[in-house]
Enzyme design. Sequence first.
Site, PDB file in Angstrom:
ATOM      1  N   HIS A   1      56.693  28.781  35.188  1.00 44.80           N
ATOM      2  CA  HIS A   1      56.171  27.697  36.021  1.00 44.80           C
ATOM      3  C   HIS A   1      55.790  26.503  35.153  1.00 44.80           C
ATOM      4  CE1 HIS A   1      52.932  30.576  35.094  1.00 44.80           C
ATOM      5  NE2 HIS A   1      52.033  29.610  35.201  1.00 44.80           N
TER       6      HIS A   1
ATOM      7  N   HIS B   1      53.456  23.383  34.869  1.00 45.54           N
ATOM      8  CA  HIS B   1      52.213  22.810  35.376  1.00 45.54           C
ATOM      9  C   HIS B   1      52.302  21.288  35.343  1.00 45.54           C
ATOM     10  CE1 HIS B   1      49.441  26.372  35.049  1.00 45.54           C
ATOM     11  NE2 HIS B   1      50.314  26.763  34.140  1.00 45.54           N
TER      12      HIS B   1
END
Length: 158
Positions: free
Chosen positions: A107, A109
Amino acid sequence: MPTSNPQSSACVFCAIVNGGAPATYLYQDDLVVGFMDIRPVQPGHLLVVPRTHAKLIAELQDSILARMWSVATDLNRALRVSPLPVEAVSVYVADGEAAGQEVAHVHIHLIPRRADDRFGFRFPPGYGVQPARAALEAIAEQIRPGVASTEAPPPSGD
Ligand SMILES: [Zn+2]
């Protein structure tokens, strides 16, 4: 969504991209999903994840990586034109536990930043001392064998 994408039944981000867990979505397409982080460092902290389950960046295909970066950039723009207090944006990936990765599904950020937000990296003792060029070369020599291509691309001819 393509059915060939491997998913992990134990992974909360896989559940989110499949709609099997609640999330506040910002963006969805065939390859990536963007949604709000449920433990935001700052208001507007959001995540961009691939639909394909992979723990580390290097496990993803280039086409997915490219889409992740493109969508992250679109969402970066959206943060900056929003009414939120966004002086800057930190964009990063914790690629493994020692880097702070808490969910084992890649992921990106995006964290809105202000000069006075008191968030940041903590540097180790000795940071800021510039090593000798020979020391940089010696370290680079340990990395180069793993670089996929060290040759310059051929001239385009136009
Ligand atoms: Zn997953």
